[in-house]
Design a protein around this motif. Structure first.
Motif, PDB file in Angstrom:
ATOM      1  N   LEU A 145       0.826  -1.213   0.000  1.00 55.82           N
ATOM      2  CA  LEU A 145       0.000   0.000   0.000  1.00 55.82           C
ATOM      3  C   LEU A 145       0.861   1.264   0.000  1.00 55.82           C
ATOM      4  N   GLY A 146       2.163   1.099  -0.162  1.00 56.68           N
ATOM      5  CA  GLY A 146       3.042   2.258  -0.241  1.00 56.68           C
ATOM      6  C   GLY A 146       3.479   2.811   1.096  1.00 56.68           C
ATOM      7  N   THR A 147       2.962   2.253   2.183  1.00 62.25           N
ATOM      8  CA  THR A 147       3.332   2.735   3.517  1.00 62.25           C
ATOM      9  C   THR A 147       4.700   2.176   3.930  1.00 62.25           C
ATOM     10  N   ILE A 148       5.284   2.792   4.940  1.00 61.03           N
ATOM     11  CA  ILE A 148       6.596   2.346   5.403  1.00 61.03           C
ATOM     12  C   ILE A 148       6.617   2.157   6.923  1.00 61.03           C
ATOM     13  N   TYR A 149       7.575   1.361   7.364  1.00 61.89           N
ATOM     14  CA  TYR A 149       7.773   1.142   8.796  1.00 61.89           C
ATOM     15  C   TYR A 149       8.628   2.267   9.370  1.00 61.89           C
ATOM     16  N   ARG A 150       8.188   2.787  10.516  1.00 64.61           N
ATOM     17  CA  ARG A 150       9.022   3.721  11.263  1.00 64.61           C
ATOM     18  C   ARG A 150       9.962   2.910  12.146  1.00 64.61           C
ATOM     19  N   LYS A 151      11.022   3.527  12.572  1.00 66.45           N
ATOM     20  CA  LYS A 151      12.039   2.814  13.342  1.00 66.45           C
ATOM     21  C   LYS A 151      11.449   2.165  14.601  1.00 66.45           C
ATOM     22  N   HIS A 177      12.843   2.668  -1.884  1.00 68.02           N
ATOM     23  CA  HIS A 177      11.807   3.703  -1.757  1.00 68.02           C
ATOM     24  C   HIS A 177      11.443   3.953  -0.296  1.00 68.02           C
ATOM     25  N   ALA A 178      11.440   2.897   0.500  1.00 70.51           N
ATOM     26  CA  ALA A 178      11.105   3.062   1.915  1.00 70.51           C
ATOM     27  C   ALA A 178      12.167   3.891   2.624  1.00 70.51           C
ATOM     28  N   ILE A 179      13.428   3.519   2.396  1.00 74.39           N
ATOM     29  CA  ILE A 179      14.516   4.176   3.118  1.00 74.39           C
ATOM     30  C   ILE A 179      14.661   5.644   2.727  1.00 74.39           C
ATOM     31  N   ASN A 286       6.834   5.734  -3.630  1.00 72.92           N
ATOM     32  CA  ASN A 286       6.515   5.902  -5.053  1.00 72.92           C
ATOM     33  C   ASN A 286       5.163   5.319  -5.464  1.00 72.92           C
ATOM     34  N   GLN A 287       4.332   4.963  -4.476  1.00 69.66           N
ATOM     35  CA  GLN A 287       2.980   4.507  -4.778  1.00 69.66           C
ATOM     36  C   GLN A 287       1.986   5.439  -4.099  1.00 69.66           C
TER      37      GLN A 287
END
Lengths: 343, 343, 343, 343
Positions: A145-151, A177-179, A286-287
């Motif tokens: 879904l284009g989301t990323i994990y926070r630390k 893309h996440a980083i 990028n999504q």
């Protein structure tokens, strides 16, 4: 010819990769990943993650990486847990089950797996030996879904896995893309510390093919190459993978490409947001998944290709727009212009 | 730097392939083999085999092609028969068994499978349902010993398989070399008619990666793409395979490259034969197995790399020399010069 | 009705077993092997092998035991070595391969595996990671040829396996017959010490169904029950297995039954030997393989059923005669009478 | 000793079965299901379903039946659909996935699968070849919640499967209980006509072990025995299964036993209903799920064993009570007495 926002693997590869393939083309090299380019690329990656004891292997694509990793980590009666949106659950033709392992699905809001999502699954799998044993948590970063994990999220998940005697595996098909996302606080080194095994995706970030599997947990390293060979993933001309990752890792080309893809998506996101458009999920990679009315979708479809992702109501749907390392300013501007003219 | 005769995948690819990759690099194309290059390349192959009803799929390498084909053709209790020297028996880390199927081994003199070799296996597998059911015959052309099938041999084998309700599958990792051998009387069309399924190998004949699986038997075509995807073999950027095969098939580049490899091997063979050297098997492709005394082997090893294949007696061993599409006249001449000076 | 010497599972079970099933029939018991009879039977077995740390599990039959043990012990890329005559190679419809593992075959004279037979296999499997990794040696005792391991032979094999980092697994479908053979110097305790895992066969020695898998090597014990359940081998009414083994282990019924089978075979062997008949292999268990001329075979076939095992020459064949726990003196005497009258 | 309502496999078997095993015990019979009892039992079953062209096979238990049927019906990329409560999803340690196949889960209200539940799954699996292909619908009758299919429901489901080119498989571990339920309008013949393959469960209805797999669809019959053997499910002493089913099928013992189990459950249900107790699902077979307050549960637990199935609210939980062919009037009356005294 319409410009396509359907995915990030529509084009070939970054030109530097082709130049590099050409430059080294006539060298004779050892096969099966023992070429000097692969060895160099592996060393650079180990330096970048600050772990000289990691093992690095290159394979062709994401499904291949997933099935090799998962089938090599699990015993026959063990299973993997994934968000219901996970690639291994929906888009790999049962590749994991074909290696003998169940994939347990958990519902998530934003594609990210949290300890509180996993705990009930563990609680429901205590009827020994009548049920599979959850042993591996599969996550994607960025997610489908284009989301990323926070630390902090990854730290919590990592700790939860350790406490519950499970491994953590990150599908990094879009890890670049996440980083490089503007809101990311996770570094490659963090990821290497917090996961047992993960991969750096090349295919969706400027390579022709290639994912770099990185095994941080030494207990998972033994004999890993056998698994790659057995699944038909050991390229005779391993140089093809080595040269690509060598080039991508040089001068951080890999991260620059991802950053460009993100930035182009963010430009479109900004333009849409300014028009009051809402999104299926709030993404910074990028999504993007804007919710558009069907007239606008029709107008955009005359010049652009993209997926209509999900019906939202009678008049509108969420569409998926994906930008790539190669998405030009011109394409983005053309898209925004249509938005400006029609909303 | 020693010149290597160890294999035919030491170099990159034919320059025309890299040029072609560069030419089309920025085109946006559909993924997963639906790109226009793949479609064109498939059509050319169908024309060349004179069978518009064939199905053609591109995958990365030989082990992958073998495991996908075999696991898609067989039911769980069916098995495949192979010469004991077969690649699937010795060099693929149990890839076929990993998909659930036994490989029955038969001893052969020259790596080629004959009906008279198979009949006893069938006779020994009549204890229904306590034994696996032989259903597929796997052959390589050229074989792992460099030998090739003559037309009559393949006709006999094909007829025997049909009579015994078995399929015939040809591993064509080195099919170009077989077809262009100076003693070959088998055409690509013949092979397409006489086998149920086969593949044209690119990796060992000038491509970076790539084998073209060709399914002639329509009963084996249904849903084949699912198998490719499930085994992790469906490249997102299918264009990488399509462009390569398009180039290889254009102006018969594929066959010219194989012919060159064969010719270079034949030059060495001739030079050795003139010195009275004998060979492990009498081959006419790009693999030769001369029996040399250990002193000569040591001298050659100073300048060349190659495998010592098999100990023959106290003083001599067979070595394996493989030439490639890129083996230069210079390398061959240097090798022959050492032979001339020392035998 | 002809008397059958075809196998040792033609009859039902020893009457004491049926009596015991009747006696406990209406007790309510926990399912899945947690019943009190199973627990008692396991404890008796552990006492008999003098290893309270062993794990014992009951399953229905030999193929089931073999496939569960082998698939639970091996990693995906590891394989098992067996004598070419081994049950897993010839009589189990590819059950082992169906779990993903290759079975490497070695030729033996008498069905027994020796270190010197295994060493060449290890030597030929050094091409890492292109070949399967031999990790488990499978032997049968008594073997499919009726022969048995002597203590020294098993010690040597056990030591060889340890030295080469392999496990040793004994298929004991006819272990009772092996241990009670008149020439045996191996005790059940010896076997438990010298193997990593083995099973005591009930089906061929007076039970209705049932094999007792005994895991001596503690590193192989973890989570074993999951494998049994996953392969469909965990009986809801585990009492059926528990009661049988409880009865068989009581007063050494198990060994008495095997001894009887052996003795009946030895009577026939002696009668044939005295007539100068030779045997395919010199056995001292319940399987004998006399070589008879075809006329005698025809005459015997009028009153008895047995397998013609192997053609020896134009006039004679080896037949296989198997006696069971239930073979009567009368049947044996009738057989010997015909021999006496016709040879 | 508490009386157990935990399941329907706590006791041994119906006495007639033991008598029959005793009666035929010393007969010599062919192995592997070729004994005369098995052949007779199969013929009776074919007569009862009015289909002489059906194939019948006996195996030991339900998980075994499920994994053999499903893995023999599906091609590698095909999957099975099951209600989320299905036995194959929750209680078989991933046995289906271990044969390589995904199980798609659908939520249902009452454990019964309806066409309208399946349609969305089909709609969501159109992304060829990136997703598994649904090919088989797995249902249980009675279900894991004790509910049963009505004739019209099964007809609709059967038609839906045919229209969508899918097979219908009924897990009949408790089929006797379903057919003899007081509200059932489905006969054994109906079931044979409306399913492609199903089994008649013996283990949970008075046998020691045993399920009779019945293949109605002739396209699924070919070579089925190989699958049974390969999965380790072909008993050497097939007579054990044949004699049991012969006895169960004689004089409709099978249905009488199921009817008794149902009736005992219905007595308890009636007593609870009269007290105003509600149930998790409204069942008419041998499983009932009354919702009781925790005090009552504690009181009942002093004399009876049963599973607390599901927490309903702070004060009450649903419990699962299962009666069997052997549940006595006395046990039922004791239970009801406690209910009467405490509610």
């Amino acid at each position: 010819m319409k410009f396509s926002f359907k995915n990030d693997y529509s084009e070939g590869c970054h030109p530097r990769i082709l130049e590099s393939l050409l430059r080294y083309n006539t060298d004779q090299q050892a096969g099966y990943g023992e070429d000097e380019y692969s060895l160099k690329a592996k060393n650079i990656i180990k330096r970048k993650i600050d772990n000289k004891d990691a093992d690095v292997y290159f394979v062709s694509g994401g499904t291949q990486a997933n099935l090799i990793v998962i089938s090599s980590v699990l015993k026959p009666y063990q299973c993997v847990i994934s968000a219901s949106i996970g690639h291994i659950l929906n888009n790999e033709t049962g590749a994991i089950e074909a290696t003998g392992h169940k994939v347990l699905s958990i519902e998530t809001e934003d594609g990210k797996v949290k300890p509180s999502d996993i705990q009930p699954v563990l609680d429901n799998h205590r009827n020994i030996p009548h049920q599979v044993m959850p042993k591996l948590v599969y996550i994607s970063n960025s997610t489908e879904l284009g989301t990323i994990y926070r630390k902090e999220e990854l730290e919590n998940l990592s700790e939860f896995c350790r406490e519950n005697n499970m491994y953590l595996f990150m599908d990094g098909a879009r890890l670049g893309h996440a980083i490089t996302s503007e809101i990311s606080d996770l570094s490659l080194k963090d990821i290497a510390k917090l996961t047992d095994i993960f991969y750096l995706g090349g295919t969706k970030n400027g390579a022709l093919i290639g994912e770099a599997i990185i095994i941080n947990n030494q207990s998972l390293q033994e004999d890993f190459a056998f698994n790659i060979k057995q699944k038909g993933a050991l390229l005779a001309k391993g140089r093809l993978l080595g040269i690509q990752f060598l080039e991508l890792m040089t001068d951080d080309l890999y991260f620059d490409l991802a950053k460009n893809a993100n930035q182009q998506a963010m430009k479109i996101k900004k333009a849409l947001s300014e028009k009051g458009i809402s999104f299926l999920s709030d993404t910074f990679t990028n999504q993007i998944f804007p919710i558009l009315n069907h007239q606008i979708i029709d107008i955009l479809s005359e010049k652009f290709e993209f997926y209509v992702w999900k019906n939202v109501d009678e008049n509108s749907s969420a569409v998926r727009l994906i930008t790539s390392w190669n998405t030009s300013d011109e394409a983005v501007e053309d898209f925004i212009k249509i938005i400006d003219q029609n909303i």
